[in-house]
Design an enzyme around this catalytic site. Structure first.
Site, PDB file in Angstrom:
ATOM      1  N   VAL A   2     -11.856   1.392  47.807  1.00  0.00           N
ATOM      2  CA  VAL A   2     -12.266   1.500  49.214  1.00  0.00           C
ATOM      3  C   VAL A   2     -12.712   0.150  49.748  1.00  0.00           C
ATOM      4  O   VAL A   2     -13.239  -0.671  49.024  1.00  0.00           O
ATOM      5  CB  VAL A   2     -13.437   2.487  49.421  1.00  0.00           C
ATOM      6  CG1 VAL A   2     -12.942   3.869  49.693  1.00  0.00           C
ATOM      7  CG2 VAL A   2     -14.395   2.451  48.254  1.00  0.00           C
ATOM      8  N   CYS A   3     -12.524  -0.029  51.034  1.00  0.00           N
ATOM      9  CA  CYS A   3     -13.035  -1.218  51.693  1.00  0.00           C
ATOM     10  C   CYS A   3     -14.520  -1.043  51.849  1.00  0.00           C
ATOM     11  O   CYS A   3     -14.979   0.049  52.149  1.00  0.00           O
ATOM     12  CB  CYS A   3     -12.481  -1.302  53.101  1.00  0.00           C
ATOM     13  SG  CYS A   3     -10.934  -2.099  53.177  1.00  0.00           S
ATOM     14  N   GLY A   4     -15.234  -2.129  51.744  1.00  0.00           N
ATOM     15  CA  GLY A   4     -16.652  -1.998  52.001  1.00  0.00           C
ATOM     16  C   GLY A   4     -17.264  -1.015  51.052  1.00  0.00           C
ATOM     17  O   GLY A   4     -18.055  -0.167  51.428  1.00  0.00           O
ATOM     18  N   ASP A   5     -16.855  -1.068  49.784  1.00  0.00           N
ATOM     19  CA  ASP A   5     -17.513  -0.242  48.787  1.00  0.00           C
ATOM     20  C   ASP A   5     -18.935  -0.772  48.606  1.00  0.00           C
ATOM     21  O   ASP A   5     -19.369  -1.670  49.310  1.00  0.00           O
ATOM     22  CB  ASP A   5     -16.722  -0.253  47.481  1.00  0.00           C
ATOM     23  CG  ASP A   5     -16.532  -1.660  46.972  1.00  0.00           C
ATOM     24  OD1 ASP A   5     -17.254  -2.563  47.426  1.00  0.00           O
ATOM     25  OD2 ASP A   5     -15.662  -1.874  46.135  1.00  0.00           O
ATOM     26  N   TYR A  39      -8.280   1.177  56.147  1.00  0.00           N
ATOM     27  CA  TYR A  39      -8.667   2.592  56.168  1.00  0.00           C
ATOM     28  C   TYR A  39      -9.099   3.009  57.575  1.00  0.00           C
ATOM     29  O   TYR A  39      -8.870   4.129  58.001  1.00  0.00           O
ATOM     30  CB  TYR A  39      -9.790   2.856  55.153  1.00  0.00           C
ATOM     31  CG  TYR A  39      -9.358   2.526  53.745  1.00  0.00           C
ATOM     32  CD1 TYR A  39      -8.605   3.440  53.001  1.00  0.00           C
ATOM     33  CD2 TYR A  39      -9.657   1.301  53.178  1.00  0.00           C
ATOM     34  CE1 TYR A  39      -8.174   3.128  51.720  1.00  0.00           C
ATOM     35  CE2 TYR A  39      -9.234   0.975  51.901  1.00  0.00           C
ATOM     36  CZ  TYR A  39      -8.489   1.891  51.177  1.00  0.00           C
ATOM     37  OH  TYR A  39      -8.053   1.566  49.916  1.00  0.00           O
TER      38      TYR A  39
END
Lengths: 175, 180
Positions: free
Chosen positions: A56-59, B37
């Site tokens: 995920v982005c910005g995990d 996303y």
């Protein structure tokens, strides 16, 4: 995502506020180590997370990397810990442009996570857990998130704000 | 389990909103224009808005992850500059549709496409008139438990479930039915 029962079982022995934080020395690169007690005098945020390279982005680590300046207002240090090896950490760190160290709880695997009560034996990874250790090495906040839910940073910021103002804050930020 | 709650309530004077104020459900997204996303989510949100019509309200706040997305901050500011000329949502969609082209020169081009007052846009953009506004969005997100992008809030509570079309639609429908 774990079931409720699993979650309870896993979190029953998590170190609680008021406990002295067990010291550790872990590798962060092939030739460098970091110890908890080297930060004595400043608050330390310890971020246990299951694995490098989550899709995920910005995990969690990216998020903490992004809001590092907010933590620095409290002179707080951030360290991440997972069971991944140092070479994996290096690649991940570079990929995410991280500005705080990732420590490798690799050998014996999960040893430090176990001491903090946040090792998932069945999965062989650490919980998603947050600890705030104060300048004297005492745990002031601990939180275990369901493994599939990134906890965010609201809880840890509130905990930082409620620490006695021993360290001078640098400026203020509008909210 | 800790529930994360929105700390800065939706405010029609500051927030970008679609849909009626009295809608039974408000969906808020914290998003980043360079996040793939979020691009996916933007299509899902557009469908959802269309599907529920005046039963829902949608709000968007900026959460640029500048360390991994070097263009996200300027893109967010450009959307706000367009917002100052009442073209926020138009710019919002153009940015997601052109996610691979978010250099400053591209942003200016999009402003031209939208026929914005270019001298005003450039003034606002180069003087970073809305940098603080973007920062306020970001900080409000941190305080509310935003844990990545996109993060959604439904009626002020963080939504932890999947935001695929089916799950999101079902969740919103359940809430709307309860409130009717």
């Amino acid at each position: 995502m774990s079931t409720q029962t699993e979650q309870q079982k896993q979190t029953s022995n998590v170190l609680q506020p008021g406990t002295s934080a067990p010291n550790f020395t872990l590798r962060t690169t092939p030739d460098q180590s970091v110890s908890l007690d080297q930060f004595r005098g400043n608050p330390v945020i310890i971020l246990f997370y299951p694995a490098d390279f989550s899709p995920v982005c910005g995990d969690e680590v990216s998020l903490y990397n992004e809001i590092l300046p907010e933590f620095q207002r409290f002179n707080a240090e951030v360290i991440g810990i997972s069971v991944d090896g140092v070479w994996c950490h290096l690649a991940f760190s570079k990929h995410k442009k991280l500005r705080f160290p990732l420590l490798s709880d690799f050998e014996p695997k999960g040893n430090i996570a176990q001491k903090y009560g946040v090792y998932r034996k069945n999965d062989g990874v650490t919980e998603r857990a947050l600890f705030l250790v104060d300048k004297d090495g005492i745990i002031r906040y601990s939180y275990v998130s369901p493994i599939g839910v990134n906890p965010g940073a609201d809880g840890i910021l509130k905990a930082l704000e409620s620490l006695p103002q021993s360290t001078e804050q640098k400026g203020s930020t509008p909210t | 389990m800790m529930e994360s709650e929105l700390t800065l309530p939706i405010n029609s004077n500051r927030d970008h909103l679609l849909g009626p104020q009295k809608a039974p459900v408000t969906l808020l997204e914290y998003g980043d224009y360079e996040c793939p996303y979020c691009k996916q989510a933007n299509l899902i949100v557009a469908n959802t808005v269309q599907q529920f019509g005046n039963k829902m309200r949608f709000a968007f706040r900026n959460f640029p992850l500048s360390q991994i997305h070097p263009h996200a901050q300027h893109a967010a500011e450009a959307a706000e500059c367009a917002g100052a000329q009442n073209k926020f949502w138009e710019m919002h969609d153009i940015l997601y549709e052109n996610q691979q082209a978010l250099e400053d020169e591209n942003l200016l081009e999009y402003a031209k496409v939208l026929e914005l007052d270019m001298s005003r846009f450039q003034d606002d953009f180069y003087n970073h008139t809305f940098a603080l506004r973007v920062r306020q969005d970001f900080l409000s997100g941190i305080r509310s438990g935003v844990n990545g992008t996109p993060t959604f809030y439904i009626n002020g509570m963080r939504y932890n479930d999947s935001w695929d079309q089916e799950t999101l639609t079902k969740t919103l429908r359940d809430i709307i039915n309860k409130n009717v």
